[in-house]
Motif scaffolding. Structure first.
Motif, mmCIF file in Angstrom:
data_model
loop_
_atom_site.group_PDB
_atom_site.id
_atom_site.type_symbol
_atom_site.label_atom_id
_atom_site.label_comp_id
_atom_site.label_asym_id
_atom_site.label_seq_id
_atom_site.Cartn_x
_atom_site.Cartn_y
_atom_site.Cartn_z
ATOM 1 N N CYS A 148 0.811 -1.114 0.033
ATOM 2 C CA CYS A 148 -0.130 0.172 0.029
ATOM 3 C C CYS A 148 0.903 1.090 -0.165
ATOM 4 C CB CYS A 148 -0.826 -0.130 1.097
ATOM 5 S SG CYS A 148 -2.188 -1.213 1.287
ATOM 6 N N GLU A 149 0.474 2.085 -0.726
ATOM 7 C CA GLU A 149 1.416 3.358 -0.714
ATOM 8 C C GLU A 149 0.331 4.623 -0.551
ATOM 9 O OE1 GLU A 149 2.569 3.915 -4.715
ATOM 10 O OE2 GLU A 149 4.131 2.180 -4.550
ATOM 11 N N MET A 150 0.481 5.453 0.533
ATOM 12 C CA MET A 150 -0.107 6.663 0.928
ATOM 13 C C MET A 150 0.348 8.020 0.420
ATOM 14 S SD MET A 150 -1.590 7.227 4.600
ATOM 15 C CE MET A 150 -1.951 5.843 4.992
ATOM 16 N N ASP A 151 -0.400 8.824 -0.145
ATOM 17 C CA ASP A 151 -0.207 9.921 -0.704
ATOM 18 C C ASP A 151 -0.217 11.062 0.577
ATOM 19 O OD1 ASP A 151 -2.579 10.414 -0.378
ATOM 20 O OD2 ASP A 151 -3.182 10.720 -2.436
ATOM 21 N N GLY A 152 -0.018 12.177 0.425
ATOM 22 C CA GLY A 152 0.044 13.326 1.344
ATOM 23 C C GLY A 152 -1.411 13.523 2.092
ATOM 24 N N CYS A 153 -2.453 13.119 1.285
ATOM 25 C CA CYS A 153 -3.906 13.478 1.719
ATOM 26 C C CYS A 153 -4.517 12.150 2.221
ATOM 27 C CB CYS A 153 -4.771 13.870 0.509
ATOM 28 S SG CYS A 153 -4.191 15.341 -0.430
ATOM 29 N N SER A 154 -3.432 11.122 2.870
ATOM 30 C CA SER A 154 -3.791 10.100 3.473
ATOM 31 C C SER A 154 -4.710 9.254 2.614
ATOM 32 C CB SER A 154 -4.530 10.533 4.915
ATOM 33 O OG SER A 154 -3.907 11.262 5.623
ATOM 34 N N GLN A 155 -4.604 9.196 1.394
ATOM 35 C CA GLN A 155 -5.224 8.542 0.369
ATOM 36 C C GLN A 155 -4.360 7.042 0.075
ATOM 37 O OE1 GLN A 155 -8.671 8.970 -1.176
ATOM 38 N NE2 GLN A 155 -8.537 9.994 0.985
ATOM 39 N N VAL A 156 -4.888 6.115 0.001
ATOM 40 C CA VAL A 156 -4.256 4.784 -0.211
ATOM 41 C C VAL A 156 -4.609 4.259 -1.430
ATOM 42 C CG1 VAL A 156 -3.756 2.481 0.750
ATOM 43 C CG2 VAL A 156 -4.466 4.495 2.235
ATOM 44 N N GLN A 157 -3.246 3.652 -2.176
ATOM 45 C CA GLN A 157 -3.472 2.794 -3.567
ATOM 46 C C GLN A 157 -2.858 1.771 -3.170
ATOM 47 O OE1 GLN A 157 -2.716 4.731 -7.124
ATOM 48 N NE2 GLN A 157 -3.451 2.916 -7.991
ATOM 49 N N ALA A 158 -3.419 0.455 -3.552
ATOM 50 C CA ALA A 158 -2.715 -0.822 -3.210
ATOM 51 C C ALA A 158 -2.297 -1.468 -4.381
ATOM 52 C CB ALA A 158 -3.915 -1.742 -2.603
#
Length: 907
Positions: A148-158
């Protein structure tokens, strides 16, 4: 210092400082203690406090110092504010980001035509189940890996990575969007992966992993016996053509008798034999005749006269059994093609006469004398070996009577001469029964007590041999019909070896039992190779587990037997053993009436499967792989005859990874193999272990190993076939197993290397650079690509671990000339080494566009074929130590069965 403070709202039972603990304050018994030595997270705080309430215990916070109390109060205020919002009756919506994600999560579903539906909520569990059913391997985990990768807005892409046993296009999948929650992102990625697996054909319409029941027909359940049509009567079609008045065909029949004059007859049929038929006739263990039936020649003749001549010849032996009024024979035997000559034959040789009337006119020429019969036992013919007149000087001599002395023998009752007679009791050679006669001494005969057939005994001898000859011609007619059905629309060369085809459809033939088993052995290997190649080339997205299970199911006895039954070839299988004792001449009227009845028979799966294998072996021996492909495609329609075409027209190359790796990474491998790859990704794939996930853009070597194992078997079997020395099927199987088993291939991998020289520049103590040449060993297993530390450590120490074993095995193979099954067992756990040997064969076969010569060159370089030649030249015993007892018992049973059959058929 404040040591105790209670919150008025009761959210916290007790807060205590570390100083208070040192002063000896007792903490009430409780189950939940929070050591507040770091910034407190609201989520953790709520979870622990809720656990304490469920357990009905106190919730105690221990502070490091007094300043932490403000942080506790801050967390408590946040909790109170959140609790107030959740209890607000006017609150009806979630925050915008959670609301949008939840709506999208509910809408992301996937359904099939059967109504099966997958949602994001169950995608992960389905994906784990699919991966759990992939073939298990040492040093490999088949679980999907989520990142999982989280961006600066706390959104997660798996991102999910699947095992490398799958095709490269099915290795990595991303979630469609970024989600507010990590679990939702994983569910999204799992759903996308499962959709791709479904579209790739690895998941069925019920959203379950693909199984054999989804691939093969539902009614092809394995059974021990199969119900197939009754054995084809080859004379039924002949009788139909007789009744239709079609064209007639004449065949010359020569019975070659050692040290005697040949018997020459003509056989007239309504169907032509397209090839010459040679039939071995075993009169006894030492005497063998050969019946040669020529190919057809169209004729026009008076069929009624031919039928009378046939009746005359056959009734000399079978007069007491056959219908005296019927002469519409299906198979006609005549002494000449000319109707006038046949009429003269009937006039001269019809009927019987007394010995007294015959002898004065013929004067003791046994060759022209017919069968003799005693007046009281006319149905027991006697064969004359020697006959002469002598003077009777006794007191009761009569000048008007003849005095004859002769040696006569009862005609044998044996009617099956297709195999050597079994000797029931051990008797001296001089006392054994002659094939056609029973030994008697020269004695006096009363001429008035004997009748003589006008038909010469040579025709009677032909009549005795006729059942065996006619049965064998019937087998050839069945083989002709099967050939026309299998190869009528074939593009390959026409099938020519009818003798092989007749052996393949007749597993009950005792004489050719060894040839049948050898053809079945060859056909088994050829069938496995062709089906393996078919599955590999035309199911490019299937993993090795599906390929192996499908192949094993198709080539199993049950699979081949079902294929034969569904293709209609079971009608041609001959399971009824020829019984010459019950043979009767076939008539057109009775043959047509019997052919109208439809019957079925139960035949064992192994018998039907052996016939299928023998047919493939016969086709291969006739015209190579092209003929074998046509044969197996006729039995199994799913096997296409254009399998190798995909290697040449680019169909298969489109399934390869689009990004080819550079040649610099495999130069040493190509030098070691003495082969340059056109498709470099094949070389990389052949060395990629399944523990590598998403690094090299290629699948693991499992698929190539699946193909390469069949290629090695084919190379070995074709080499054995080209060898001039005859060997039994048991010996062939033993030799093949000796050089293709996994333990020996692992040994080959360890011993296959080359010395490579390398120049390095070093500076001596005086600062002067110099070139130093050194050599190091480059082995095949050095090129294995693995992400397993355990496997890498094991491979790095192979040379040290097995050096002594390698020398022992080499000495056993080449010096002691024994096969070291026990010493090879130390390599049993090194299947990864045998797998890469097989995968290299598969890679070269595909890269060279199915060029078996390249594969044979590799087998020569690896030492497989030289060792095979060594085994054959020195008769090295290669049987597995556990094999002989069972094999001996099996052979003993077979010998007893064959002996009983021979004893039953010798009369």
């Amino acid at each position: 210092m404040e040591t105790l403070e209670k919150f008025q709202d009761g959210l916290i039972d007790l807060i205590i400082t570390t100083d208070a603990l040192e002063e000896g304050i007792d903490i009430p018994a409780c189950n939940t203690v929070l050591n507040f030595n770091c910034p407190l997270n609201l989520k953790s705080f709520i979870q622990r406090r809720g656990r304490a309430r469920r357990q009905q215990s106190k919730f105690i916070i221990i502070l490091q110092d007094g300043e932490d109390l403000n942080d506790v109060k801050s967390v408590q205020r946040l909790e109170s504010e959140l609790l107030r919002k959740l209890q607000d009756e006017e609150r009806t919506v979630l925050p915008d980001d959670l609301k949008n994600d939840e709506q999208l999560r509910d809408s992301l579903t996937f359904s099939t035509s059967t109504g099966a539906q997958m949602t994001m909520g169950n995608a992960i569990s389905h994906l784990y189940r699919f991966c759990s059913e992939l073939p298990a391997q040492p040093y490999v985990s088949n679980k999907p890996v989520f990142n999982c990768e989280m961006d600066g807005c706390s959104q997660v892409q798996a991102i999910v990575r699947l095992p490398s046993n799958l095709d490269p296009s099915l290795h990595t999948f991303n979630s469609l969007k970024k989600w507010a929650r990590k679990r939702w992102a994983k569910e999204d990625a799992a759903l996308q992966a499962y959709k791709a697996l479904y579209h790739a054909g690895l998941v069925n319409d019920y959203l379950l992993p693909l199984r054999l029941s989804d691939i093969l027909e539902k009614d092809l359940l394995p059974r021990s016996h199969y119900l197939i049509p009754e054995q084809l009567d080859p004379w039924h079609d002949v009788a139909l053509l007789w009744s239709g008045g079609r064209e007639l065909f004449c065949h010359e029949l020569h019975i070659v008798r050692p040290q005697k004059e040949d018997i020459k007859l003509f056989m007239i049929l309504s169907v032509p034999l397209r090839t010459e038929v040679r039939i071995q006739l075993f009169l006894d263990s030492d005497t063998e005749h050969t019946a040669v039936v020529s190919s057809a020649r169209a004729i026009t003749t008076d069929i009624s006269i031919c039928q009378q001549a046939t009746h005359l010849i056959l009734q000399s032996v079978y007069g007491g059994h056959e219908d005296q009024t019927s002469i519409d024979y299906v198979h006609i035997l005549v002494p000449d093609r000319d109707p006038v000559a046949i009429s003269g034959f009937l006039e001269s040789h019809s009927g019987r006469t007394s010995l007294a009337a015959w002898f004065p006119t013929r004067r003791a020429r046994p060759g022209s004398l017919g069968l003799m019969r005693h007046v009281t036992k006319a149905c027991r013919p006697l064969l004359v070996e020697e006959l002469k007149e002598f003077e009777d000087e006794g007191p009761h001599s009569n000048d008007a009577s003849l005095a004859i002395r002769g040696k006569i023998h009862p005609l044998t009752r044996r009617r099956n001469f297709l195999h050597k007679p079994a000797l029931v009791t051990a008797t001296p050679i001089e006392k054994r029964q002659s094939p056609l006669v029973v030994e008697q001494k020269l004695g006096e005969l009363a001429v008035e007590d004997y009748l003589v057939d006008r038909l010469p005994s040579v025709y009677a001898e032909a009549a005795v041999l006729a059942p065996s000859i006619i049965h064998k011609i019937g087998v050839y007619l069945i083989a002709e019909k099967l050939k026309d059905r299998m190869f009528s629309n074939a593009q390959a060369a026409p099938f020519e070896r009818m003798d092989l085809l007749s052996i393949a459809i007749n597993p009950t033939d005792i004489v050719h039992r060894s040839e049948f088993r050898s053809m079945a052995f060859i056909g088994d290997t050829i069938a496995k190779f062709l089906i393996t190649r078919q599955l590999f080339l035309h199911h490019t997205l299937w993993h090795e587990g599906l390929l192996t299970s499908s192949k094993n199911s198709i080539v199993s006895d049950a699979g081949l037997a079902a294929a034969v039954c569904h293709s209609g070839f079971g009608h041609y299988l001959m399971t009824t053993r020829f019984n010459g004792k019950r043979w009767r001449p076939a008539f057109v009227s009775t043959t047509l009436s019997n052919g109208s009845r439809t019957r079925q028979r139960h035949v064992g799966a192994a018998t039907v499967a052996d016939m299928a294998k023998a047919l493939v072996g016969a086709a291969f021996l006739d015209n190579g792989l092209d003929q074998a492909v046509i044969c197996i495609a006729a039995m199994i329609p799913k096997i296409k005859i254009w399998t190798t075409g995909s290697l040449h027209d680019g169909t298969y190359s489109k399934s390869r990874p689009p990004k080819a790796l550079g040649a610099t990474t495999i130069v040493d491998l190509e030098d070691l193999l003495a082969y340059t790859f056109s498709d470099k990704s094949l070389a990389i794939e052949s060395m990629t272990h399944a523990s590598c996930v998403g690094l090299y853009g290629t699948t693991s070597y499992r698929r190539l190993s699946f193909l390469g194992a069949a290629v090695i078997d084919l190379v070995v079997v074709t080499y054995l076939h080209r060898h001039n020395r005859w060997m039994s099927s048991k010996r062939l199987q033993s030799l093949k197993s000796a050089v293709t088993n996994n333990m020996y291939l692992a040994f080959v991998c360890l011993t296959f290397y080359r010395e490579k020289e390398q120049d390095t520049i070093e500076v001596d103590s005086k600062g002067i650079p110099g070139v130093i040449r050194s050599s190091h060993r480059v082995a095949l297993y050095n090129f294995i690509r693995s992400q397993s530390d355990t496997l890498s450590a094991k491979l790095s120490g192979l040379t040290k671990s097995f050096t002594s074993h390698l020398h022992i095995v080499k000495g056993d193979l080449w010096e002691k000339r024994v096969y070291p099954w026990a010493h090879l067992s130390v390599f049993r756990d090194l299947k990864v080494l045998s797998d890469i040997v097989q995968s290299v064969f598969g890679a070269i076969y595909v890269d060279s566009f199915a060029n078996l010569q390249e594969c044979e060159a590799l087998a020569e370089k690896l030492g497989i074929l030289p060792l095979l030649e060594h085994f054959i030249a020195h008769d090295v015993a290669t049987d597995h130590p556990k094999g002989p007892p069972a094999t001996q018992a099996q052979n003993s049973r077979q010998n007893r069965q064959e002996g009983k059959a021979a004893s039953a058929d010798q009369v």
